[in-house]
Scaffold this active site. Structure first.
Site, PDB file in Angstrom:
ATOM      1  N   HIS A   1       0.881  -1.180   0.000  1.00 14.42           N
ATOM      2  CA  HIS A   1       0.000   0.000   0.000  1.00 14.42           C
ATOM      3  C   HIS A   1       0.909   1.218   0.000  1.00 14.42           C
ATOM      4  CE1 HIS A   1      -3.573  -2.435   1.108  1.00 14.42           C
ATOM      5  NE2 HIS A   1      -2.647  -3.211   1.660  1.00 14.42           N
TER       6      HIS A   1
ATOM      7  N   GLU B   1      -7.443 -12.439   5.930  1.00 15.29           N
ATOM      8  CA  GLU B   1      -6.429 -11.844   6.820  1.00 15.29           C
ATOM      9  C   GLU B   1      -7.034 -11.862   8.224  1.00 15.29           C
ATOM     10  OE1 GLU B   1      -5.905  -7.606   6.366  1.00 15.29           O
ATOM     11  OE2 GLU B   1      -3.936  -7.580   7.347  1.00 15.29           O
TER      12      GLU B   1
HETATM   13  N1  ADE Z   1      -4.841  -1.257   4.175  1.00 11.79           N
HETATM   14  C1  ADE Z   1      -3.527  -1.125   4.362  1.00 11.79           C
HETATM   15  N2  ADE Z   1      -3.024  -2.260   4.873  1.00 11.79           N
HETATM   16  C2  ADE Z   1      -4.042  -3.128   4.993  1.00 11.79           C
HETATM   17  C3  ADE Z   1      -4.153  -4.460   5.459  1.00 11.79           C
HETATM   18  N3  ADE Z   1      -3.113  -5.147   5.906  1.00 11.79           N
HETATM   19  N4  ADE Z   1      -5.373  -5.027   5.456  1.00 11.79           N
HETATM   20  C4  ADE Z   1      -6.430  -4.345   5.030  1.00 11.79           C
HETATM   21  N5  ADE Z   1      -6.377  -3.102   4.582  1.00 11.79           N
HETATM   22  C5  ADE Z   1      -5.190  -2.492   4.562  1.00 11.79           C
HETATM   23 ZN    ZN Z   2      -2.690  -5.087   2.509  1.00  9.53          ZN
END
Ligand code: ADE
Ligand code: ZN
Length: 341
Positions: free
Chosen positions: A16, A197
């Site tokens: 990101h 995640e």
């Molecule tokens: N935005 C930035 N990092 C992220 C992550 N690990 N999971 C979800 N959204 C994100």
């Molecule tokens: Zn991410």
């Protein structure tokens, strides 16, 4: 092993750009743009980076992005990341950006993308780093906002390879964005999505079946569904895994518990990535080193992460051939020098 990892050609597929904002640059931009930030020093900012889950991170991360105002700020952010890529021998990178984080503050979509694009072009010509952009929808916002963002991206279709889905996962399932993804695919974008995640394995299944993704970002909770794991193996569905992120956000207790090496050995197309390196304690090399410190691996296992990432990338087949050649030449050079020892 450290030297082997440092010089290995790397490919990053889960980064990101807003998560590469180092505290020093945050301070510099806050000063330049006269934005108040609730910290007295870069060290104080770093000390605040203790997270108990994804949401506690996101709260700080969105606040940090407030210092990004002008096109030059987005250029500086992206250029700083590309210089880190050169240091880590990252030869190709596919970068997420979150337009809504900026457009919701009154920053124009064009300001964001033009700054990023200018840095990427300079990265190609001066550093030889190939790259593309992936535009993410924030999943805590509604479908209407995602549609409006897609609309703003259409004039920049040539600069964006895919759409993605990020931010707070639990409670914001893939289904919420099914129609936006259909429209994006129709407009010629590829698609990826964060799934598995913090959210359950069923979100990975839904991202594949409803959002027609080409890759899953994270995906480590797939192990909760053995049939899904088999499907991922059979279809070579790539997972862009982020080891240091997963420890910082407590997806796993420690690196020894991380399942990435096990997934690699089971034949999944898994890759190593840095996610938000300024917040999670490291860029690509740091992620490889942390993983290798906790899990004994051979050179060819480590290099397989790069080969998987090349396979999973959205670059041209010509560039893929160059990247594969670079990894394979390095591996064979290394095995010759190991034999001689
Ligand atoms: N935005 C930035 N990092 C992220 C992550 N690990 N999971 C979800 N959204 C994100
Ligand atoms: Zn991410």
């Amino acid at each position: 092993m450290d030297a082997f990892i440092r010089a290995l050609s790397k490919i990053e597929l889960h980064l990101h750009i807003e998560g590469s904002l180092e505290p020093e640059l945050m301070f510099e931009l806050a000063r330049r743009n006269r934005v108040a930030i609730p910290f007295a020093s870069a060290d104080e900012v770093r000390a605040a980076y203790e997270f108990s889950n994804l949401q506690t991170f996101l709260d700080i991360y969105y606040q940090g992005a407030n210092v990004l105002i002008e096109e030059q700020d987005f250029f500086d952010l992206c250029w700083a990341y590309l210089l880190r890529c050169r240091q880590d021998n990252v030869l190709h990178t596919e970068i997420f950006f979150d337009p809504q984080t900026h457009t919701d503050r009154g920053i124009k979509f064009d300001t964001v993308i033009n700054g990023l694009q200018r840095a990427l072009e300079r990265g190609r010509s001066e550093l030889g780093i190939s790259s593309s952009l992936i535009m993410c929808f924030l999943r805590h916002l509604d479908e209407e906002s995602a549609f409006s963002t897609l609309q703003q991206a259409l004039p920049h279709r040539d600069k964006i390879v895919a759409v993605g889905l990020d931010s707070a996962e639990a409670g914001n399932p893939p289904k919420k964005f099914q129609r936006v993804f259909e429209a994006a695919l129709e407009a010629g974008f590829l698609s990826v999505a964060h799934a598995g995640e913090e959210g359950p394995a069923s979100y990975i299944r839904d991202a594949i079946s409803l959002l027609k993704v080409s890759r899953i970002d994270h995906g480590v909770r797939c192990v909760e569904d053995p049939d899904l794991v088999q499907q991922l193996i059979d279809t070579r569905m790539p997972l862009t895994v982020c080891p240091l992120s997963n420890i910082k956000l407590r997806v796993f207790d420690d690196m020894g518990q991380h399942n990435l090496v096990d997934l690699l050995r089971r034949g999944l197309c898994v890759t190593v990535n840095s996610d938000d390196p300024a917040y999670f304690g490291g860029y690509m090399t740091d992620n490889f080193l942390a993983l290798a410190e906790a899990h004994a691996m051979t050179h060819s296992e480590i290099a397989q992460f790069s080969l998987n990432a090349i396979e999973a990338s959205f670059t041209s087949s010509e560039r893929k051939h160059q990247l594969v050649a670079s990894v394979e030449e390095y591996l064979s050079q290394q095995s010759k020098s190991t034999c001689r020892r």
